[in-house]
Design an enzyme around this catalytic site. Structure first.
Site, PDB file in Angstrom:
ATOM      1  N   GLU A  26     -16.003  31.464 -52.285  1.00  0.00           N
ATOM      2  CA  GLU A  26     -17.428  31.397 -52.606  1.00  0.00           C
ATOM      3  C   GLU A  26     -17.892  32.642 -53.358  1.00  0.00           C
ATOM      4  O   GLU A  26     -18.709  32.546 -54.278  1.00  0.00           O
ATOM      5  CB  GLU A  26     -18.240  31.243 -51.311  1.00  0.00           C
ATOM      6  CG  GLU A  26     -17.946  29.971 -50.531  1.00  0.00           C
ATOM      7  CD  GLU A  26     -16.894  30.160 -49.462  1.00  0.00           C
ATOM      8  OE1 GLU A  26     -17.047  29.557 -48.388  1.00  0.00           O
ATOM      9  OE2 GLU A  26     -15.915  30.917 -49.694  1.00  0.00           O
TER      10      GLU A  26
ATOM     11  N   THR B  11      25.281  15.757 -42.627  1.00  0.00           N
ATOM     12  CA  THR B  11      24.750  17.008 -43.160  1.00  0.00           C
ATOM     13  C   THR B  11      25.823  18.014 -43.561  1.00  0.00           C
ATOM     14  O   THR B  11      25.532  18.966 -44.282  1.00  0.00           O
ATOM     15  CB  THR B  11      23.831  17.676 -42.128  1.00  0.00           C
ATOM     16  OG1 THR B  11      24.601  18.016 -40.965  1.00  0.00           O
ATOM     17  CG2 THR B  11      22.695  16.754 -41.736  1.00  0.00           C
ATOM     18  N   ALA B  12      27.036  17.831 -43.085  1.00  0.00           N
ATOM     19  CA  ALA B  12      28.123  18.761 -43.390  1.00  0.00           C
ATOM     20  C   ALA B  12      29.440  18.107 -43.022  1.00  0.00           C
ATOM     21  O   ALA B  12      29.490  17.184 -42.205  1.00  0.00           O
ATOM     22  CB  ALA B  12      27.955  20.064 -42.615  1.00  0.00           C
TER      23      ALA B  12
ATOM     24  N   GLY C   1      20.730  23.975 -38.136  1.00  0.00           N
ATOM     25  CA  GLY C   1      21.730  22.945 -37.919  1.00  0.00           C
ATOM     26  C   GLY C   1      21.248  21.851 -36.995  1.00  0.00           C
ATOM     27  O   GLY C   1      20.144  21.914 -36.441  1.00  0.00           O
TER      28      GLY C   1
END
Length: 367
Positions: free
Chosen positions: A54, A163-164, A301
Site C-alpha cells: 500500500e 523413485t530409485a 526418501g
C-alpha cells in the site's frame, strides 16, 4: 462489487506474485490505486522490513489517491511492526474506498484494519478473488491459523511409481525442465527439509542453484538474497560434518542424539533435539513455524515422506512423473504400509501439466 473490481484485483494479485521468492516471513501482497477508472499507483511488498504494498502504491499515486479506490490482496495491517500500519497510511491519503481480497489471518490484525477504515467513513469491501489470494499465501495463512507451516512434498517417479533403483541410484529420473521447477519450489519455500538417507546417498546439498531457476535476473537476485533454511532430520547423526550438505552453508539438524550441540555450533550449524527414539516431526514443524516458516518443502526418501504422510502432515504433493519404467525391483514412491483398500489415502488432483518431457501432478489430501 463488479467486473472492474475483479479486474483490478487480478492486477493486484499479479503484483503480489512478484514477492513470491522474497517476502518470507511476511505474506505476498499487491496493491493498485484506481481513480476515475484509471490506475494511478501500484506496488507490492518486496521483503520483510521494507514498505508494504500500500505504501508503494500510495507514493506513486500522490495526491490522486484522494477519493480513489485501493485494491489490496490482503487486509491492510493495523498494527506497528517493523513498518507503520498501512490502514493509517490509507486514511491519511484520503482514499474513498478499499477493496480487499481477504481478511488478514494474523491475530494482530484480523479485521481491525478494515474496521479502522470504516470508522473514518471509508467504504470497504472484501472477498474479491479470495480463493486466489488464499492460494498465494497458503503458508502464511496456515501458520497464523494453526501454528504450523504449509508442507509441500516433492516427489519424482517413473510411470511405474518408482523413485530409485534398488541400489539407491536416482539421478536423474526427470529432465532439466522438471529440475528447474524444483529449484523454483525451493526458492519460494521458507525451509527445505530432507533426511539423512537422501544426503548420504545423493551427496545432496539442497541449495538453490541460480543457473537452473529459469527466472529473470532481478527475480533470481531476490531469490538468492533470501535462500530457504536447510533442515536435516538425522536421528542418529549419521551425516558427518564434512559432508557436502554441511559445507554448503548453515543448517538446522533435528535429532534424538543429545550431547553434540557444541560441535555443530562450532561448525556453524544448529542441533535441535526433538524426541527420544524418533524425531518428533509435528514438534519440528511447530518449531519451524514459531521461527517464521510459512512453507516447508520436503525433499526426502520414501521412508521420511511416508512418515510425514502417515501423520497427516503433508498439505500438498508435487509429483513429477517421467516417461520411463524403472522395474519391479526399484524403490517405491513412499513407505506407507497399508493392508486394506479402506485404508487407502485419497488425494484430490488440483493440477496436471507438462514440464518439459515430464509431467507434474499437484495433489492434496482429501479432508
Amino acid at each position: 462489487m463488479n467486473a472492474a473490481d475483479h479486474a483490478w484485483m487480478a492486477r493486484a494479485l499479479q503484483l503480489a506474485r512478484k514477492g513470491l521468492y522474497s517476502t518470507h516471513p511476511n505474506p505476498r501482497v499487491g496493491c493498485v490505486i484506481v481513480a476515475d477508472g484509471e490506475r494511478v499507483g501500484e506496488g507490492w511488498h518486496l521483503r520483510a522490513g521494507e514498505p508494504h504494498a500500500e505504501v508503494h502504491a500510495l507514493r506513486q499515486a500522490g495526491e490522486r489517491a484522494r477519493g480513489a479506490t485501493a485494491y489490496v490482496t490482503l487486509e491492510p495491517c493495523s498494527h506497528h511492526g517493523r513498518t507503520p500500519p498501512c490502514a493509517e497510511a490509507l486514511v491519511a491519503a484520503g482514499v474513498g474506498r478499499v477493496v480487499a481480497a481477504m481478511q488478514d489471518p494474523n491475530p494482530q490484525v484480523a479485521g481491525r484494519g478494515l474496521a479502522r477504515l470504516r470508522s473514518v467513513g471509508i467504504e470497504v469491501a472484501s472477498g474479491v478473488l479470495e480463493t486466489e489470494a488464499r492460494e498465494l499465501n497458503a503458508g502464511f495463512i496456515k501458520r497464523m491459523e494453526s501454528g504450523l507451516p504449509f508442507v509441500r512434498a516433492k516427489l519424482a517417479m517413473s510411470l511405474d511409481g518408482r523413485t530409485a533403483m534398488a541400489s539407491g541410484e536416482s539421478q536423474w529420473i526427470t529432465g532439466a525442465a522438471a529440475r528447474a521447477e524444483v529449484q523454483r519450489l525451493r526458492a519460494r519455500s521458507s525451509v527445505v527439509l530432507t533426511g539423512a538417507d537422501t544426503v548420504l546417498m545423493d551427496d545432496a546439498r539442497l541449495t538453490v542453484r541460480a543457473a537452473e531457476l529459469g527466472l529473470d535476473a532481478q527475480t533470481t537476485a531476490l531469490a538468492l538474497q533470501r535462500p530457504p533454511q536447510r533442515v536435516l532430520i538425522d536421528g542418529r547423526l549419521r551425516v558427518p560434518l564434512e559432508a557436502p550438505f554441511f559445507q554448503a552453508g548453515a543448517a538446522l539438524v533435528a535429532t534424538t542424539a543429545a550431547g553434540r550441540e557444541e560441535a555443530y555450533r562450532d561448525a556453524g550449524h544448529e542441533l535441535l533435539v526433538l524426541g527420544q527414539e524418533r524425531v518428533d516431526l509435528a514438534a519440528l514443524l511447530h518449531e519451524l513455524a514459531a521461527r517464521g516458516a510459512n512453507e516447508v518443502l520436503v525433499e526426502a526418501g520414501p521412508r521420511l515422506v511416508g512418515a510425514f504422510a502417515s501423520l497427516g502432515l503433508i498439505d500438498e504433493y508435487r509429483i513429477f512423473v517421467a516417461a520411463k519404467f524403472l522395474g519391479s525391483s526399484a524403490r517405491p514412491l513412499l513407505e506407507l504400509p497399508l493392508e486394506r483398500m479402506s485404508e487407502a489415502r485419497e488425494l484430490k488432483i488440483v493440477d496436471i501439466r507438462a514440464v518439459g518431457e515430464d509431467w507434474m501432478i499437484v495433489a492434496q489430501p482429501r479432508g
